[in-house]
Design a protein around this motif. Structure first.
Motif, PDB file in Angstrom:
ATOM      1  N   LYS A 167       0.831  -1.191   0.000  1.00 28.47           N
ATOM      2  CA  LYS A 167       0.000   0.000   0.000  1.00 28.47           C
ATOM      3  C   LYS A 167       0.874   1.252   0.000  1.00 28.47           C
ATOM      4  O   LYS A 167       1.953   1.258   0.592  1.00 28.47           O
ATOM      5  CB  LYS A 167      -0.921   0.008   1.237  1.00 28.47           C
ATOM      6  N   ASP A 169       0.364   5.606   0.322  1.00 29.06           N
ATOM      7  CA  ASP A 169      -0.504   6.766   0.544  1.00 29.06           C
ATOM      8  C   ASP A 169       0.314   8.044   0.479  1.00 29.06           C
ATOM      9  O   ASP A 169       1.398   8.135   1.069  1.00 29.06           O
ATOM     10  CB  ASP A 169      -1.185   6.694   1.922  1.00 29.06           C
ATOM     11  N   ARG A 185      -3.202   7.366  -3.927  1.00 29.98           N
ATOM     12  CA  ARG A 185      -3.227   6.098  -3.200  1.00 29.98           C
ATOM     13  C   ARG A 185      -2.956   4.958  -4.169  1.00 29.98           C
ATOM     14  O   ARG A 185      -3.401   4.985  -5.316  1.00 29.98           O
ATOM     15  CB  ARG A 185      -4.578   5.893  -2.517  1.00 29.98           C
ATOM     16  N   TYR A 187      -3.251   0.725  -4.455  1.00 30.34           N
ATOM     17  CA  TYR A 187      -3.813  -0.508  -3.903  1.00 30.34           C
ATOM     18  C   TYR A 187      -3.507  -1.658  -4.863  1.00 30.34           C
ATOM     19  O   TYR A 187      -3.416  -1.461  -6.077  1.00 30.34           O
ATOM     20  CB  TYR A 187      -5.344  -0.394  -3.747  1.00 30.34           C
ATOM     21  N   GLY A 195      -0.244  -3.126  -8.699  1.00 26.94           N
ATOM     22  CA  GLY A 195      -1.352  -2.271  -8.279  1.00 26.94           C
ATOM     23  C   GLY A 195      -1.606  -1.162  -9.269  1.00 26.94           C
ATOM     24  O   GLY A 195      -1.017  -1.103 -10.343  1.00 26.94           O
TER      25      GLY A 195
END
Length: 384
Positions: A167, A169, A185, A187, A195
């Motif tokens: 992940k 951010d 972001r 994911y 991702g």
């Protein structure tokens, strides 16, 4: 018959080397900026389930080769030591023989060799691994960008283990108490190992992922920077339960309006920056010009004086010559007159006297030649 062969092949495939009661792994290197974090892996891989009883992390530098304790784990208790207190954490899964270490807020003095030792239950074999940590100067945490330009903000998590980022951010805050806005972001996609990034709000279509996710690089590129984009950008990288954070301050500079460049506009800046140099130059030039002018005037005066002296001498000589020519005296006696006087017994003198304009007494006294001529003329007159 095949069991011994299996025992020999496993260490070779895993890049292990066997020593007396030790299993040693090849030493990797890790380069980290000052202030960043470093994940140093220490994982014992085995086809069988093993139980870890003790993990030791020690440090030695080129200046001091003695081992310094960083952290030790024993009986389900992890204890940081010395100057590494509050900066190191055991982040591996002990149940899976993973004794990886996370070092945060890296300092220059942290450069050196880190040794990991894992001991297994009911085993005399000790697993050993070394990691060489190189520390380089700190990356700038403050960026200055002009309005309309692009800004790249780096966020890289350094690790010796090939752990994939789970992940990412990026959030923005314009002030200490301001509300945080999502910038980007990342994911993982369902059933896809890679991702995809997403961004929202006013940063939409202006932020791109510029790093290599497979190398735990979550750097971004902000395009078309606006004045309102100035503030703190916080990056958070997650590797499972492990989190790495970095904050970057972005300062936005307004572009100055373009104006025509003329000598008049440049003069204040030039005088402002080099005022002392210019003043000294003007003073020196003025002094040199004055000195040159004085020399020229002196030479001209000398030449005029010499010319006047020469002219005066010549005029005096000419005057003397003219005065001598004026003092000519002549007396005329004819032969016939003399004979007639002798016959008649009468003596009459006939003479003609030329009276010159006599020079001044001062010039006669000063000039011996003129004085002598005057005396002769007086004697002649008296004789007649």
């Amino acid at each position: 018959m095949f069991c011994p062969l299996k025992i020999i092949l496993v260490p070779l495939i895993l890049d292990y080397s066997l020593g007396p009661n030790n299993l040693i792994v090849a030493t990797p290197e890790l380069t980290v900026h000052v202030g960043d974090s470093a994940l140093m892996g220490c994982v014992f891989q085995s086809t069988e389930e093993k139980h870890v009883t003790k993990v030791d992390w020690m440090f030695s530098s080129e200046e001091d080769t003695r081992d310094e304790y960083v952290l030790y784990y024993y009986a389900n208790l992890s204890v940081p030591m010395g100057r590494f207190l509050n900066r190191v954490h055991l982040v591996g899964d002990i149940s899976r023989s993973d004794g990886s270490l996370l070092l945060q807020d890296v300092k220059e003095a942290d450069q050196g060799t880190y040794k990991c030792e894992i001991r297994l239950k009911m085993e005399s074999l000790v697993f050993k691994k070394e990691v060489v940590l190189r520390v380089i100067p700190e990356e700038p945490k403050e960026l200055m960008v002009h309005v309309g330009d692009s800004a790249k903000m780096a966020c890289v998590f350094q690790s010796t283990e090939e752990k994939r980022m789970t992940k990412l951010d990026w959030v923005f805050s314009s002030g200490e108490h301001a509300k945080k806005e999502i910038v980007l972001r990342y994911y993982p996609k369902l059933k896809v190992p890679v991702g995809y990034p997403q961004n929202w709000g006013r940063f939409q279509n202006r932020v791109n992922l510029a790093g290599d996710i497979s190398s735990n690089d979550g750097s971004i590129m902000l395009q078309g920077v606006k004045e309102s984009d100035g503030g703190n950008y916080i990056c958070s990288i997650y590797l499972g339960n492990l989190e790495f954070k970095k904050t970057i301050l972005l300062r936005v500079i307004l572009k100055e309006p373009r104006t025509l460049v003329t000598p008049a506009t440049l003069t204040p800046d030039i005088l402002g920056n080099n005022q002392l140099v210019i003043i000294v130059g003007i003073v020196c030039t003025t002094i040199l010009l004055l000195a040159t002018l004085i020399l020229i005037m002196k030479r001209t005066h000398r030449n005029k004086s010499s010319v006047n002296s020469t002219t005066l001498v010549k005029n005096l000589e000419n005057t003397k010559r003219m005065n001598l020519e004026k003092h000519i005296y002549s007396s005329i006696s004819t032969k016939e007159v003399i004979e007639e006087e002798e016959l008649t017994g009468k003596s009459e003198a006939t003479y003609m006297t030329m009276h010159p304009v006599w020079p001044s007494m001062r010039s006669t006294q000063n000039n011996p030649l003129e004085k002598k001529s005057a005396e002769e003329m007086l004697k002649t007159e008296q004789a007649f």
